[in-house]
Design a protein around this motif. Structure first.
Motif, mmCIF file in Angstrom:
data_model
loop_
_atom_site.group_PDB
_atom_site.id
_atom_site.type_symbol
_atom_site.label_atom_id
_atom_site.label_comp_id
_atom_site.label_asym_id
_atom_site.label_seq_id
_atom_site.Cartn_x
_atom_site.Cartn_y
_atom_site.Cartn_z
ATOM 1 N N MET A 1 0.943 -1.140 0.003
ATOM 2 C CA MET A 1 -0.012 -0.045 -0.210
ATOM 3 C C MET A 1 0.926 1.269 -0.009
ATOM 4 S SD MET A 1 -3.160 -1.032 0.247
ATOM 5 C CE MET A 1 -3.933 -2.555 0.586
ATOM 6 N N GLY A 89 -3.269 -0.313 -3.437
ATOM 7 C CA GLY A 89 -4.006 0.801 -3.483
ATOM 8 C C GLY A 89 -3.224 1.792 -2.632
ATOM 9 N N LEU A 114 -4.742 3.955 -9.789
ATOM 10 C CA LEU A 114 -4.559 2.998 -8.673
ATOM 11 C C LEU A 114 -5.754 3.645 -7.641
ATOM 12 C CD1 LEU A 114 -2.229 1.328 -7.044
ATOM 13 C CD2 LEU A 114 -1.503 3.234 -6.219
ATOM 14 N N PRO A 115 -6.490 2.464 -7.006
ATOM 15 C CA PRO A 115 -7.640 2.767 -6.233
ATOM 16 C C PRO A 115 -6.997 3.326 -4.867
ATOM 17 C CG PRO A 115 -7.346 0.242 -6.481
ATOM 18 C CD PRO A 115 -6.491 1.016 -7.340
ATOM 19 N N PHE A 116 -7.822 4.254 -4.345
ATOM 20 C CA PHE A 116 -7.441 4.857 -3.388
ATOM 21 C C PHE A 116 -8.749 5.197 -2.267
ATOM 22 C CE2 PHE A 116 -8.369 8.128 -6.352
ATOM 23 C CZ PHE A 116 -8.889 9.188 -5.669
ATOM 24 N N THR A 144 -15.601 6.404 -3.277
ATOM 25 C CA THR A 144 -14.258 6.652 -2.659
ATOM 26 C C THR A 144 -14.459 6.833 -0.971
ATOM 27 O OG1 THR A 144 -13.529 7.622 -4.595
ATOM 28 C CG2 THR A 144 -12.185 8.041 -2.699
ATOM 29 N N LEU A 164 -9.434 1.571 3.644
ATOM 30 C CA LEU A 164 -8.835 1.378 2.378
ATOM 31 C C LEU A 164 -8.995 0.114 1.993
ATOM 32 C CD1 LEU A 164 -7.102 1.963 -0.324
ATOM 33 C CD2 LEU A 164 -4.850 1.978 1.387
ATOM 34 N N HIS A 167 -12.326 -1.035 0.899
ATOM 35 C CA HIS A 167 -12.815 -0.441 -0.456
ATOM 36 C C HIS A 167 -12.192 -1.402 -1.312
ATOM 37 C CE1 HIS A 167 -13.444 2.558 -3.644
ATOM 38 N NE2 HIS A 167 -11.800 2.550 -3.707
ATOM 39 N N LEU A 168 -10.882 -1.852 -1.361
ATOM 40 C CA LEU A 168 -10.160 -2.844 -2.053
ATOM 41 C C LEU A 168 -10.868 -4.179 -2.527
ATOM 42 C CD1 LEU A 168 -6.650 -1.991 -1.464
ATOM 43 C CD2 LEU A 168 -8.008 -0.975 -3.143
#
Length: 176
Positions: A1, A89, A114-116, A144, A164, A167-168
């Motif tokens: 991460m 992420g 990149l997912p965040f 988000t 986070l 979310h991922l």
């Protein structure tokens, strides 16, 4: 991460707060030569990350997160690109006293694909913003995650990382 954000937002602090191993910090003294471009918006900061910070935390069972803190200055963007390779992420720390300083950071994450999640690092003199205000100012997508965080507090910082990870996981399990 990845742990990302502008200069002086608390990336090094967060990694030091949550890491279960002795973190690796690459802090260097800020010099007069760099004062023009390395001046933090708030406070008196005399060191800066020049390569990366590294820490590790076991979230649950065999779920271990390796945390890579990025330098906050734009000139280190190539290092971000290298660190982002293989990253799942990012946790983007923002300073509520200077929300605009985070625009480039979020743009870089979007460019990297990149997912965040976004963590608002609460400082003692921070103004309070409503979630809707921050979402609009940062142009965040509705899914988000946006959480409050105190990078000096272990529980608060871990909760931001959990947001986070959730979310991922949700993004990975959603059907298109």
């Amino acid at each position: 991460m990845l742990i990302v954000g502008p200069l002086g937002v608390g990336k090094t602090t967060l990694i030091g707060t949550v890491s279960e191993i002795k973190p690796l910090f690459t802090e260097a003294v800020m010099t007069q030569a760099g004062a023009r471009v390395d001046a933090p918006a708030h406070g008196t900061k005399d060191t800066t990350t020049v390569a990366l910070d590294f820490g590790r935390i076991t979230v649950a069972g065999d779920l271990v997160l390796y945390l890579f803190g990025t330098p906050g200055q734009h000139r280190f963007l190539p290092a971000w690109r290298d660190l982002a390779k293989g990253a799942l992420g990012a946790l983007a720390l923002i300073d509520p006293r200077d929300v605009a300083a985070s625009f480039d950071v979020l743009g870089h994450l979007e460019d990297l694909g990149l997912p965040f999640a976004v963590a608002v690092n609460v400082f003692p003199d921070s103004p309070q913003h409503h979630d809707a205000e921050l979402r609009k100012a940062l142009d965040l997508l509705p899914d988000t995650p946006l959480v409050l965080c105190d990078a000096r507090d272990q529980t608060s910082s871990i909760q931001a990382l959990i947001a986070l990870v959730r979310h991922l996981i949700l993004a990975a399990t959603e059907t298109p």
